[in-house]
Design a protein around this motif. Structure first.
Motif, PDB file in Angstrom:
ATOM      1  N   THR A  62       0.975  -1.142  -0.005  1.00  9.09           N
ATOM      2  CA  THR A  62      -0.069  -0.011   0.006  1.00  9.09           C
ATOM      3  C   THR A  62       0.877   1.262   0.109  1.00  9.09           C
ATOM      4  O   THR A  62       1.696   1.490   1.000  1.00  9.09           O
TER       5      THR A  62
ATOM      6  N   SER B 246      -1.730  10.108  10.739  1.00 10.14           N
ATOM      7  CA  SER B 246      -2.395   9.027   9.744  1.00 10.14           C
ATOM      8  C   SER B 246      -1.798   7.831   9.217  1.00 10.14           C
ATOM      9  O   SER B 246      -2.469   6.847   9.017  1.00 10.14           O
TER      10      SER B 246
ATOM     11  N   ALA C 255      -2.504   5.213  11.895  1.00  7.44           N
ATOM     12  CA  ALA C 255      -4.037   4.923  11.853  1.00  7.44           C
ATOM     13  C   ALA C 255      -4.178   4.015  10.754  1.00  7.44           C
ATOM     14  O   ALA C 255      -4.975   3.041  10.746  1.00  7.44           O
ATOM     15  N   GLN C 256      -3.383   4.234   9.538  1.00 13.19           N
ATOM     16  CA  GLN C 256      -3.662   3.200   8.482  1.00 13.19           C
ATOM     17  C   GLN C 256      -3.038   1.829   8.842  1.00 13.19           C
ATOM     18  O   GLN C 256      -3.548   0.724   8.454  1.00 13.19           O
TER      19      GLN C 256
ATOM     20  N   HIS D  42      -3.244   4.934  -1.623  1.00 17.52           N
ATOM     21  CA  HIS D  42      -4.154   5.508  -0.676  1.00 17.52           C
ATOM     22  C   HIS D  42      -3.381   6.831  -0.207  1.00 17.52           C
ATOM     23  O   HIS D  42      -2.547   7.124   0.153  1.00 17.52           O
TER      24      HIS D  42
ATOM     25  N   PRO E 267      -6.760   2.777  18.468  1.00 21.09           N
ATOM     26  CA  PRO E 267      -8.120   3.051  18.643  1.00 21.09           C
ATOM     27  C   PRO E 267      -8.762   3.034  19.777  1.00 21.09           C
ATOM     28  O   PRO E 267      -9.566   3.764  20.082  1.00 21.09           O
TER      29      PRO E 267
ATOM     30  N   PHE F 257      -3.269   0.354  11.492  1.00 23.82           N
ATOM     31  CA  PHE F 257      -4.247  -0.415  12.439  1.00 23.82           C
ATOM     32  C   PHE F 257      -5.453  -0.458  11.341  1.00 23.82           C
ATOM     33  O   PHE F 257      -5.879  -1.771  11.579  1.00 23.82           O
ATOM     34  N   ASP F 258      -5.889   0.207  10.738  1.00 25.32           N
ATOM     35  CA  ASP F 258      -6.931  -0.017   9.691  1.00 25.32           C
ATOM     36  C   ASP F 258      -6.574  -1.186   8.730  1.00 25.32           C
ATOM     37  O   ASP F 258      -7.509  -1.799   8.547  1.00 25.32           O
ATOM     38  N   GLY F 259      -5.509  -0.886   8.216  1.00 27.70           N
ATOM     39  CA  GLY F 259      -5.085  -1.921   7.146  1.00 27.70           C
ATOM     40  C   GLY F 259      -4.342  -3.353   7.605  1.00 27.70           C
ATOM     41  O   GLY F 259      -4.034  -4.170   6.798  1.00 27.70           O
ATOM     42  N   ALA F 260      -4.229  -3.488   9.138  1.00 27.68           N
ATOM     43  CA  ALA F 260      -3.613  -4.639   9.653  1.00 27.68           C
ATOM     44  C   ALA F 260      -2.311  -4.643   9.024  1.00 27.68           C
ATOM     45  O   ALA F 260      -1.581  -5.995   8.759  1.00 27.68           O
ATOM     46  N   HIS F 261      -1.486  -3.772   8.743  1.00 24.53           N
ATOM     47  CA  HIS F 261      -0.169  -3.815   8.050  1.00 24.53           C
ATOM     48  C   HIS F 261       0.791  -4.291   8.984  1.00 24.53           C
ATOM     49  O   HIS F 261       0.852  -4.332  10.219  1.00 24.53           O
TER      50      HIS F 261
END
Length: 314
Positions: A38, A101, A104-105, A91, A311, A107-111
């Motif tokens: 990403t 940011s 946050a990504q 993205h 989060p 966490f959101d994307g489980a990278h």
């Protein structure tokens, strides 16, 4: 085992050359598993927020136009590389704090790995205005790979910084985790694993205040303790003695010196994520060290670390 298959790459908005993306592709092409990359860019222009003559809808439309332009620019960067068998996602977000940011990504994307190019920071500026790199080292929940210009040659060397002092029990599982990480990366890169540990010099004020104090005996005792601990650690992980270094001095001096001696392609460090005033004025060993290295740095958090930006952390 392929540790990293879901990579988040921080795009540098000011340069066409993107070392972080290049490094992500290196990992993807060497991996036996399918890898998703990403490409992430946070942009913000305060002037768009201050245009009082425009309505909220018009400002939103202008921001959307900027985001589109940046996505097209990233697409043009991707076209310059071989992305065969690699899933690429773009993205772009509107955000005034890039590190927030990015996390946050994560966490959101489980990278499972964040990759970012880095450069030497102005030392005074680093104290007053903490660089994004430092925020990521302290607060990112997944490993952070900071990329410099040093290449990743075949049959290269990985240097893993361990702390064999028994003062902090947290260091024992962290040492094991760092070495496991180094072994995984060594398989990926076909590289040799090396360990380095720094032990403190004899305090000068002690020799002055205690005339009967024997600094040579003290130094020998400290060195002996660290050598024994290092021996136990390398034997536990079946690493040859020739690939271990135990030197007197500060970690931020010893680690770069050994790295230069080995011409290491990657240095792996543990970072405990210190925050607050102690971080501003003291900083972590990782932070002091990265500016002294001309190779990539992989920073690893201990198991159980909880990011202050998680989060549900508040």
């Amino acid at each position: 085992m392929n540790r990293y298959t879901n990579l988040l790459v921080a795009i540098d908005p000011d340069h066409e050359d993107q070392p972080a993306f290049t490094r992500a592709l290196d990992i993807a092409h060497k991996s036996s598993a399918s890898v998703k990359i990403t490409l992430f860019l946070a942009i913000y222009d305060f002037s768009y927020e201050m245009t009082s003559m425009l309505s909220a809808e018009e400002r939103q439309a202008m921001r959307a136009g900027v985001l589109r332009q940046r996505e097209e620019w990233i697409a043009s960067l991707v076209a310059l590389h071989d992305t065969t068998d690699v899933e690429i996602v773009k993205h772009v977000v509107w955000h005034n704090r890039p590190y927030e940011s990015m996390i946050a990504q994560v966490f959101d994307g489980a990278h499972d790995l964040l990759i970012k190019a880095t450069h030497k920071h102005d030392k005074l500026g680093s104290v007053i205005f903490t660089p994004t790199d430092w925020h990521l080292l302290r607060k990112c929940p997944c490993p952070v790979l900071l990329v410099k210009q040093h290449g990743w040659p075949e049959n290269g060397k990985i240097l893993t910084a361990v702390n064999v002092s028994s003062e902090n029990e947290e260091h024992i599982p962290l040492n094991d985790k760092l070495i496991d990480e180094a072994k995984a990366m060594s398989k990926l890169l076909n590289a040799e694993v090396n360990l380095v540990n720094a032990y403190p010099a004899t305090p000068v004020n002690v020799t002055i205040e205690l005339p009967e104090f024997d600094p040579a005996s003290y130094t020998d005792a400290v060195r002996g303790h660290h050598l024994l601990a290092m021996k136990a650690l390398r034997q536990k992980h079946t690493i040859d003695e020739a690939q271990t270094y135990c030197s007197e001095g500060l970690p931020e001096d010893v680690i770069p010196a050994v790295s230069k001696e080995l011409d290491a392609e990657l240095v792996i460090l543990g970072t405990t994520g210190r925050v607050g005033l102690s971080a501003i004025f003291i900083g972590n060993t990782a932070e002091h060290t990265i500016d002294q290295l001309d190779c990539d740095v992989l920073a690893i958090k201990p198991d159980g670390y909880v990011s202050p930006l998680a989060p549900n952390s508040n």
